[in-house]
Write a protein that holds these residues in place. Structure first.
Motif, PDB file in Angstrom:
ATOM      1  N   ASN A  29      32.827 -45.153 -31.957  1.00 53.30           N
ATOM      2  CA  ASN A  29      34.179 -44.708 -31.644  1.00 53.30           C
ATOM      3  C   ASN A  29      34.373 -43.319 -32.218  1.00 53.30           C
ATOM      4  O   ASN A  29      34.038 -43.100 -33.389  1.00 53.30           O
ATOM      5  N   PRO A  30      34.893 -42.350 -31.448  1.00 53.49           N
ATOM      6  CA  PRO A  30      35.406 -42.531 -30.096  1.00 53.49           C
ATOM      7  C   PRO A  30      34.295 -42.834 -29.110  1.00 53.49           C
ATOM      8  O   PRO A  30      33.148 -42.444 -29.322  1.00 53.49           O
ATOM      9  N   PHE A  31      34.655 -43.497 -28.013  1.00 53.05           N
ATOM     10  CA  PHE A  31      33.628 -43.814 -27.026  1.00 53.05           C
ATOM     11  C   PHE A  31      33.550 -42.752 -25.939  1.00 53.05           C
ATOM     12  O   PHE A  31      32.624 -42.789 -25.117  1.00 53.05           O
ATOM     13  N   VAL A  32      34.523 -41.818 -25.910  1.00 52.02           N
ATOM     14  CA  VAL A  32      34.440 -40.643 -25.034  1.00 52.02           C
ATOM     15  C   VAL A  32      34.805 -39.415 -25.861  1.00 52.02           C
ATOM     16  O   VAL A  32      35.485 -39.507 -26.883  1.00 52.02           O
ATOM     17  N   GLU A  33      34.371 -38.268 -25.409  1.00 49.81           N
ATOM     18  CA  GLU A  33      34.566 -37.035 -26.161  1.00 49.81           C
ATOM     19  C   GLU A  33      35.914 -36.400 -25.854  1.00 49.81           C
ATOM     20  O   GLU A  33      36.357 -36.385 -24.701  1.00 49.81           O
ATOM     21  N   GLY A  34      36.565 -35.882 -26.887  1.00 50.32           N
ATOM     22  CA  GLY A  34      37.792 -35.124 -26.688  1.00 50.32           C
ATOM     23  C   GLY A  34      38.977 -35.725 -27.416  1.00 50.32           C
ATOM     24  O   GLY A  34      38.961 -36.871 -27.862  1.00 50.32           O
ATOM     25  N   TRP A  35      40.035 -34.905 -27.543  1.00 57.16           N
ATOM     26  CA  TRP A  35      41.287 -35.368 -28.142  1.00 57.16           C
ATOM     27  C   TRP A  35      42.135 -36.015 -27.046  1.00 57.16           C
ATOM     28  O   TRP A  35      42.566 -35.360 -26.099  1.00 57.16           O
ATOM     29  N   TYR A  36      42.384 -37.312 -27.182  1.00 55.53           N
ATOM     30  CA  TYR A  36      43.156 -38.053 -26.186  1.00 55.53           C
ATOM     31  C   TYR A  36      44.144 -38.985 -26.873  1.00 55.53           C
ATOM     32  O   TYR A  36      43.975 -39.349 -28.049  1.00 55.53           O
ATOM     33  N   ARG A  37      45.154 -39.402 -26.101  1.00 57.35           N
ATOM     34  CA  ARG A  37      46.165 -40.323 -26.604  1.00 57.35           C
ATOM     35  C   ARG A  37      46.604 -41.270 -25.481  1.00 57.35           C
ATOM     36  O   ARG A  37      46.288 -41.064 -24.312  1.00 57.35           O
ATOM     37  N   ASP A  38      47.337 -42.315 -25.853  1.00 59.44           N
ATOM     38  CA  ASP A  38      48.018 -43.218 -24.921  1.00 59.44           C
ATOM     39  C   ASP A  38      47.090 -43.823 -23.865  1.00 59.44           C
ATOM     40  O   ASP A  38      47.363 -43.742 -22.663  1.00 59.44           O
ATOM     41  N   PRO A  39      46.001 -44.456 -24.243  1.00 57.12           N
ATOM     42  CA  PRO A  39      45.090 -44.977 -23.218  1.00 57.12           C
ATOM     43  C   PRO A  39      45.655 -46.193 -22.484  1.00 57.12           C
ATOM     44  O   PRO A  39      46.303 -47.057 -23.070  1.00 57.12           O
ATOM     45  N   GLY A  40      45.406 -46.250 -21.191  1.00 63.32           N
ATOM     46  CA  GLY A  40      45.699 -47.421 -20.376  1.00 63.32           C
ATOM     47  C   GLY A  40      44.440 -47.858 -19.673  1.00 63.32           C
ATOM     48  O   GLY A  40      43.515 -47.057 -19.478  1.00 63.32           O
ATOM     49  N   SER A  41      44.359 -49.111 -19.262  1.00 56.88           N
ATOM     50  CA  SER A  41      43.090 -49.607 -18.716  1.00 56.88           C
ATOM     51  C   SER A  41      43.294 -50.569 -17.570  1.00 56.88           C
ATOM     52  O   SER A  41      44.351 -51.201 -17.425  1.00 56.88           O
ATOM     53  N   ALA A  42      42.256 -50.686 -16.749  1.00 60.88           N
ATOM     54  CA  ALA A  42      42.209 -51.643 -15.644  1.00 60.88           C
ATOM     55  C   ALA A  42      40.753 -51.923 -15.331  1.00 60.88           C
ATOM     56  O   ALA A  42      39.852 -51.158 -15.724  1.00 60.88           O
ATOM     57  N   THR A  43      40.509 -53.012 -14.620  1.00 60.94           N
ATOM     58  CA  THR A  43      39.167 -53.342 -14.151  1.00 60.94           C
ATOM     59  C   THR A  43      39.215 -53.479 -12.641  1.00 60.94           C
ATOM     60  O   THR A  43      39.966 -54.291 -12.101  1.00 60.94           O
ATOM     61  N   TYR A  44      38.433 -52.653 -11.948  1.00 59.71           N
ATOM     62  CA  TYR A  44      38.392 -52.655 -10.494  1.00 59.71           C
ATOM     63  C   TYR A  44      36.968 -52.942 -10.030  1.00 59.71           C
ATOM     64  O   TYR A  44      36.041 -52.177 -10.347  1.00 59.71           O
ATOM     65  N   ASP A  45      36.774 -54.053  -9.316  1.00 62.47           N
ATOM     66  CA  ASP A  45      35.466 -54.400  -8.750  1.00 62.47           C
ATOM     67  C   ASP A  45      34.363 -54.367  -9.801  1.00 62.47           C
ATOM     68  O   ASP A  45      33.263 -53.854  -9.570  1.00 62.47           O
ATOM     69  N   GLY A  46      34.652 -54.929 -10.964  1.00 66.15           N
ATOM     70  CA  GLY A  46      33.660 -55.037 -12.019  1.00 66.15           C
ATOM     71  C   GLY A  46      33.427 -53.778 -12.820  1.00 66.15           C
ATOM     72  O   GLY A  46      32.560 -53.755 -13.701  1.00 66.15           O
ATOM     73  N   VAL A  47      34.195 -52.723 -12.543  1.00 65.36           N
ATOM     74  CA  VAL A  47      34.080 -51.474 -13.292  1.00 65.36           C
ATOM     75  C   VAL A  47      35.324 -51.302 -14.159  1.00 65.36           C
ATOM     76  O   VAL A  47      36.455 -51.500 -13.688  1.00 65.36           O
TER      77      VAL A  47
END
Length: 493
Positions: A29-47
């Motif tokens: 962690n972090p699992f992606v590079e950069g300064w980010y905030r407020d993550p939201g998530s979804a799963t579409y077709d197994g991705v």
């Protein structure tokens, strides 16, 4: 009580690994590079998809990026999936994205313009954009905010959208300024409906509610979660409530994610990742690294959620791990030497001295890593309780547990160039062979294990350093390190 034994997955998952049963982001962690905030998530077709706003000044928050992954390890960036160019009424503070798929379309709900007061004539609030595919581009669906004013005292910010599998109804939860609302979304996903009593917004504010609404459903139980405390304060955290229906009442049960002085600070504004057809859940959130003092220096991370037998949620444990399976070393800072990731190992070329450090501050700890000397006659090893280091000379203050290619295991301490051997022993070793090294430090007692985790090779007592950062060190050698883990002893949680 956990939900089964966790495991480290070294490669892309095969059918036997389909549950993605991790303890945390095993590749760091972090699992992606950069300064980010407020993550939201979804799963579409197994991705798996994560959407996040830049962690920056409001005026610079003009776009949303997304990241996709088949395995929660390898991530592909999709920049600018939504920008203010496609939202005519938005000028700044484009953040808090929430993705959902419905009616063959992909929707992204978001906040914009940061409306701080009601009835000021300023346009802003919660919007909705639509696209034909998860990576966008998303375009404003209605040309105005979906929720553009205050209702029940709730600031129109930080939405979450939830489809109840019990009846197919779609709910939108949101709120700031200590008030939370729920409303019904019409079938078109772009307009607000009404409840049976004719009202459009129902207040559901639990005790200590601040912002960042999130709801999930598991085993018939509705879990409402939120952030409380000030964003730039030590008390910023995530709490939760449970109910038997989507409208509550939601009575606060307690905190489930908060700062850990050994790992990270300013923890909050979360989402949840659920691995489909499993009981594997992850807390996705933003946090600030310990060494950072700039408020907008936030990263996004995820850690495992575990449920108790009665359905309550255990406090989420922020773990420190990196198995380098993603080919990156995002949470590492290097000093001297040429460092890279090769074959899921952190590799460094033969150097007169160099370190790679994690942004941690552990006192009592269990520190694991694999170590292999690939050339040279130096002593690569693990650093812990490092209190000071020089960027110019690569010298440090702290402890080192090292292992040489000739079989010498050394525990010692350094004081900016002066290294003192505290204890040594020897075992049979071979150049290039990989060894599992573990350091267990509790108070002044320090134990060093190599391969055999039942019997310590070295046990020593020293009180020179009580807390500090963790990392790896090379001197006159090339080496590879893997499967790094730093944790508190089990009795400490």
């Amino acid at each position: 009580m956990g939900l089964g034994k966790s495991k480290i997955i070294r490669n892309l998952p095969d059918e036997s690994q389909a549950a993605l049963d991790y303890t945390t982001s095993e590749a760091g962690n972090p699992f992606v590079e950069g300064w980010y905030r407020d993550p939201g998530s979804a799963t579409y077709d197994g991705v798996f998809w994560v959407y996040a706003a830049p962690s920056s000044a409001s005026e610079d928050q003009t776009y949303i990026d997304s990241f996709s992954s088949p395995d929660l390890i390898h991530w592909t960036k999709h920049p600018n999936v939504l920008t203010i160019a496609n939202v005519a009424w938005a000028t700044k503070a484009l953040r808090a994205p929430v993705p959902i798929s419905r009616n063959g379309k992909y929707y992204l709900y978001f906040s914009a313009n940061d409306i701080e007061e009601d009835n000021t004539g300023v346009v802003g609030g919660i919007g909705v954009a639509v696209a034909d595919k998860p990576e966008g581009p998303y375009v404003d669906a209605i040309g105005k905010p979906l929720i553009g004013g205050y209702h029940n005292g709730a600031q129109p910010t930080d939405p979450d959208v939830f489809v109840d599998d019990a009846d197919g109804k779609v709910y939108i939860y949101y709120g700031g300024h200590s008030h939370a609302n729920v409303a019904i979304l019409d079938e078109d996903m772009t307009s607000i409906g009404v409840f049976d009593n004719g009202t459009a917004f129902k207040e559901i504010s639990p005790k200590n509610y601040g912002e960042g609404s999130k709801i999930i459903k598991r085993s018939g139980i509705y879990y409402f979660m939120w952030s409380e405390g000030g964003q730039a304060s030590p008390d910023y955290c995530v709490s939760y409530a449970m109910a038997d229906n989507p409208l509550g009442p939601f009575d606060r049960l307690g905190k489930i994610l908060q700062r850990d002085s050994a790992v990270a600070q300013e923890i909050g504004h979360h989402s949840v990742i659920h691995v489909p057809d499993t009981d594997v859940w992850y807390m996705l959130y933003h946090r600030q690294p310990l060494s950072q003092s700039e408020e907008n220096h936030r990263i996004i991370a995820y850690d495992r959620i575990y449920f108790n037998g009665d359905g309550t949620i255990q406090p989420v444990n922020m773990l420190v791990k990196d198995n380098f399976a993603d080919g990156n070393m995002l949470d590492w800072t290097t000093y001297g030497g040429e460092w890279s990731v090769e074959d899921q190992r952190l590799a460094v070329k033969n150097t007169g001295g160099g370190m790679a450090m994690l942004d941690t501050d552990f006192s009592d700890l269990v520190f694991d890593a694999t170590v292999a000397t690939t050339s040279g006659n130096g002593h690569p090893g693990l650093l812990f309780r490092v209190t000071e280091l020089s960027k110019e000379t690569y010298k440090y203050k702290g402890y080192k547990a090292a292992i040489s290619p000739t079989g010498v295991i050394t525990f010692g301490k350094a004081d900016l160039g002066t290294f003192t051997d505290l204890a040594q022993t020897r075992m049979d070793m071979a150049m290039g062979e990989e060894y599992h090294v573990r350091v267990v430090a509790i108070g002044s007692e320090i134990k060093i294990f190599v391969n055999d985790m039942d019997t310590a090779k070295i046990t020593f007592s020293d009180e020179s350093f009580t807390t500090g950062a963790n990392g790896v060190r090379v001197f006159n050698a090339a080496a590879k390190f893997g499967f790094v883990s730093v944790a508190k002893p089990q009795s400490q949680g």
